[in-house]
Scaffold this active site. Structure first.
Site, mmCIF file in Angstrom:
data_model
loop_
_atom_site.group_PDB
_atom_site.id
_atom_site.type_symbol
_atom_site.label_atom_id
_atom_site.label_comp_id
_atom_site.label_asym_id
_atom_site.label_seq_id
_atom_site.Cartn_x
_atom_site.Cartn_y
_atom_site.Cartn_z
ATOM 1 N N SER A 129 68.107 36.471 -27.166
ATOM 2 C CA SER A 129 68.097 36.865 -28.570
ATOM 3 C C SER A 129 67.229 35.922 -29.404
ATOM 4 O O SER A 129 67.050 34.753 -29.063
ATOM 5 C CB SER A 129 69.514 36.838 -29.135
ATOM 6 O OG SER A 129 70.377 37.610 -28.331
HETATM 7 N N1 SAH Z 1 73.006 35.492 -25.399
HETATM 8 C C1 SAH Z 1 72.024 35.723 -24.370
HETATM 9 C C2 SAH Z 1 71.398 37.078 -24.514
HETATM 10 C C3 SAH Z 1 71.908 37.974 -23.497
HETATM 11 S S1 SAH Z 1 71.235 39.623 -23.498
HETATM 12 C C4 SAH Z 1 70.989 34.644 -24.420
HETATM 13 O O1 SAH Z 1 71.075 33.773 -25.302
HETATM 14 O O2 SAH Z 1 70.105 34.610 -23.567
HETATM 15 C C5 SAH Z 1 72.725 40.478 -23.023
HETATM 16 C C6 SAH Z 1 73.234 40.177 -21.652
HETATM 17 O O3 SAH Z 1 74.428 40.956 -21.463
HETATM 18 C C7 SAH Z 1 72.303 40.566 -20.519
HETATM 19 O O4 SAH Z 1 72.017 39.444 -19.732
HETATM 20 C C8 SAH Z 1 73.071 41.624 -19.741
HETATM 21 O O5 SAH Z 1 72.862 41.575 -18.343
HETATM 22 C C9 SAH Z 1 74.517 41.283 -20.089
HETATM 23 N N2 SAH Z 1 75.492 42.358 -19.941
HETATM 24 C C10 SAH Z 1 75.376 43.670 -20.234
HETATM 25 N N3 SAH Z 1 76.521 44.334 -19.967
HETATM 26 C C11 SAH Z 1 77.397 43.390 -19.502
HETATM 27 C C12 SAH Z 1 78.761 43.451 -19.044
HETATM 28 N N4 SAH Z 1 79.455 44.579 -19.033
HETATM 29 N N5 SAH Z 1 79.331 42.302 -18.630
HETATM 30 C C13 SAH Z 1 78.644 41.134 -18.637
HETATM 31 N N6 SAH Z 1 77.371 41.024 -19.043
HETATM 32 C C14 SAH Z 1 76.744 42.136 -19.478
#
Ligand code: SAH
Length: 245
Positions: free
Chosen positions: A93
């Site tokens: 993000s």
């Molecule tokens: N906060 C993170 C951004 C992550 S993007 C950062 O700072 O880098 C959102 C993430 O949620 C992705 O890596 C994706 O794989 C994960 N995601 C999506 N659905 C999910 C679920 N049901 N359980 C766990 N992770 C999930």
């Protein structure tokens, strides 16, 4: 397809919750010269120049080296106020959004925070830098492992526990949580997450469909009931899981 079984691995270090950084303050990697100016611009213009005013949030964004969490070819852009690709179709993000969400959670040191979507681990590290005890779930094993390596190398491992699995199912063994933060969007707040939020707790999650305008919702639990407010229009990757997600 990743195995979503609930393999739990604990980062190195003891989770004591007694001091902000068991074993000493994290060794923060210095920002390489060419990134220092970009990081200053991020802090002064993109964050403090907008509505990020919580000194603890600004200090955490100043302390955690974002360039360590982005793929090497993109490091020069690590302090741009933009989301960056992480691999596996996922994104880290943009700094403003990380700061905005962190500020909206109204954190105090020692709180237990459940994070859904570890991704790069950057938000996880920001929470740990602020003294939280973080439980973070990621569905992609390789992202979780990469995040763990950086989190440990930077010295945050003692406050962070990572798990590979479906975050929509929550983390019942560690509930209740003071705060819940989802970094992926779904059509509604998953029942497990609402249930694992403690009384008086706050839950932050983007609600809406993929590639649609989503709203970042902040829900507060009072008397066992969640009341949500819309804070911001956002665009997050989808929360992928069972039970309609
Ligand atoms: N906060 C993170 C951004 C992550 S993007 C950062 O700072 O880098 C959102 C993430 O949620 C992705 O890596 C994706 O794989 C994960 N995601 C999506 N659905 C999910 C679920 N049901 N359980 C766990 N992770 C999930």
């Amino acid at each position: 397809m990743t195995d979503h079984s609930s393999r739990i691995f604990k980062s190195t270090g003891r989770v004591t919750g007694e001091t902000p950084f068991p074993g000493g303050r994290p060794a923060i990697a210095p920002v390489p010269g060419e990134l220092a100016g970009r990081r200053r611009r991020m802090l002064e213009i993109d964050l403090a120049g907008r509505d990020i005013s919580d000194p603890a949030v600004l200090a955490a964004l100043a302390a955690v080296p974002r360039h360590e969490f982005v793929p090497p070819p993109l490091r020069v852009h690590a302090y741009d106020d933009a989301p960056l690709p992480l691999g596996r179709g996922q994104t880290i993000s943009q700094p403003y959004l990380v700061a905005f969400m962190t500020q909206a959670l109204r954190l105090s040191p020692g709180m237990r925070v459940l994070e859904i979507g570890t991704g790069s681990g950057y938000q996880t590290a920001v929470l740990a830098e602020m003294g939280m005890e973080v439980f973070s779930v990621e569905r992609h094993e390789e992202l979780s492992l990469a995040a763990e390596a950086v989190i440990d190398r930077l010295g945050y491992g003692g406050r962070v526990t990572l798990r590979v699995g479906d975050g929509t199912l929550g983390w019942p063994e560690e509930a209740p949580f003071d705060r819940v933060l989802a970094a992926a969007a779904g059509p509604r707040i998953p029942a497990a997450l609402a249930g694992e939020l403690g009384e008086g707790g706050l839950l932050l999650m983007p609600v809406g469909g993929f590639r649609e305008v989503q709203s970042l919702e902040l829900a507060e639990k009072r008397g066992g009931v969640l009341t949500a407010a819309r804070l911001l229009e956002v665009s997050f990757v989808p929360l992928i899981g069972r039970d309609g997600f």
